[in-house]
Design a protein around this motif. Sequence first.
Motif, PDB file in Angstrom:
ATOM      1  N   SER A 129       1.083  -1.475   0.041  1.00 34.59           N
ATOM      2  CA  SER A 129       0.212  -0.051   0.235  1.00 34.59           C
ATOM      3  C   SER A 129       0.467   1.474  -0.144  1.00 34.59           C
ATOM      4  O   SER A 129       0.659   1.963  -0.533  1.00 34.59           O
TER       5      SER A 129
ATOM      6  N   TYR B  27     -12.573   4.841  -1.758  1.00 33.78           N
ATOM      7  CA  TYR B  27     -12.294   3.750  -1.777  1.00 33.78           C
ATOM      8  C   TYR B  27     -12.659   2.814  -2.336  1.00 33.78           C
ATOM      9  O   TYR B  27     -12.542   1.956  -3.587  1.00 33.78           O
TER      10      TYR B  27
ATOM     11  N   ARG C 291     -12.185   1.145  -5.687  1.00 30.43           N
ATOM     12  CA  ARG C 291     -11.506  -0.725  -5.489  1.00 30.43           C
ATOM     13  C   ARG C 291     -11.245  -1.665  -6.793  1.00 30.43           C
ATOM     14  O   ARG C 291      -9.699  -2.332  -6.792  1.00 30.43           O
TER      15      ARG C 291
ATOM     16  N   ARG D  26      -6.194   4.727   2.661  1.00 26.46           N
ATOM     17  CA  ARG D  26      -7.436   4.294   1.364  1.00 26.46           C
ATOM     18  C   ARG D  26      -8.552   5.634   2.002  1.00 26.46           C
ATOM     19  O   ARG D  26     -10.033   5.178   2.234  1.00 26.46           O
TER      20      ARG D  26
END
Length: 350
Positions: A75, A159, A163, A309
């Motif tokens: 991430s 998000y 996603r 996120r």
Amino acid sequence: MGYHFENVRLEKGMYGRSGKSFTQTLEELDPSEGYRGTAAESLDAFQRQLKRFDIRVKGADSDTVEKFFHTTESSVLFPEFVSRVVRQGLEEGGILPDITATVTRFDGMDYRSIASVPTEDEKKLVQVAEGAAIPETSVRTQENLVKLRKRGRMLVASYEAIRFQRLDLFSVTLRQIGAYIGKMHLQDAIQVLTEGDGNENPAETVSLSGELTYDALLEFWNKFDPYTMNTLLVGGDAMLKLLKLKEFQNPLTGLNFQGTGTLSTPLGAKLLRTSAMPAGTIIGLDKNYALEQVIGGEVMVEYDKLIDRQLERAAITSISGFAKLFTDASKVLKLGASGGGTSGGAGAQG
């Protein structure tokens, strides 16, 4: 035998460490020189990390945004991915490289450029006799600082909304953000070319009475000596007026446009159209001497939000400014109203 990049520990603190970019920090931990002669030779440190986590960012088989968040370490790569794609949009299709003589990267906000303003006597080409003094060219720093401006866009998306989107598709939106930022920087550049950078160096303005003619363009071109008018910046209205001139309807000009997508004027200047130009205005410049772009660091993203996120209202910004190098290397042509006359005479504004 494993590669060293597979063991690099990724963490948030790698962003902004000691004033370095994320990629620069990665390169220190995992130098590209160590991969010469290997299958990873063509990749930089960031691309090797994408390979490590098997994240495909391009093509029909690109992964979804979610792939970046499968692990805590992967991430950390997401903000750098966003920054790179925005920078790609900022650079591709932009015309700033076609109007800037040089680019200076400066880590700060207070930048002072240099200038050389010769007198009429200093411009003369004189013979230097033996033992005589050699003519001097004085180079000094400008009195006023270059104004660096932060330009940016807000990324507004949850998000959950992105996603499962393919990274290739998401990149289109990011490139558009970069293109918007690039256009704002271009507006700043046009303002500096026209009004100056605060050091009493606005461009000479030539007012055109009547319709735009080829003779008027020639007079404008002739004012650039000792520089060369090799670039013309125009808006949509000025572009139409230029293209209606019979001299611009030469078959070779059309063939060059069809083959390269670039229009050149019969004067040899590159013709650049942009909606950032004000109506009724043409800027002529010698691209090699007119403008310096000062970039204050890399494209910045709010990496904490992206890693966590929290994409809602994440700012993406770029800091840039412009300085005029040689005042006489750029001039402005103000167009008169259509149908006002046919002489096409151009005179310097008082």
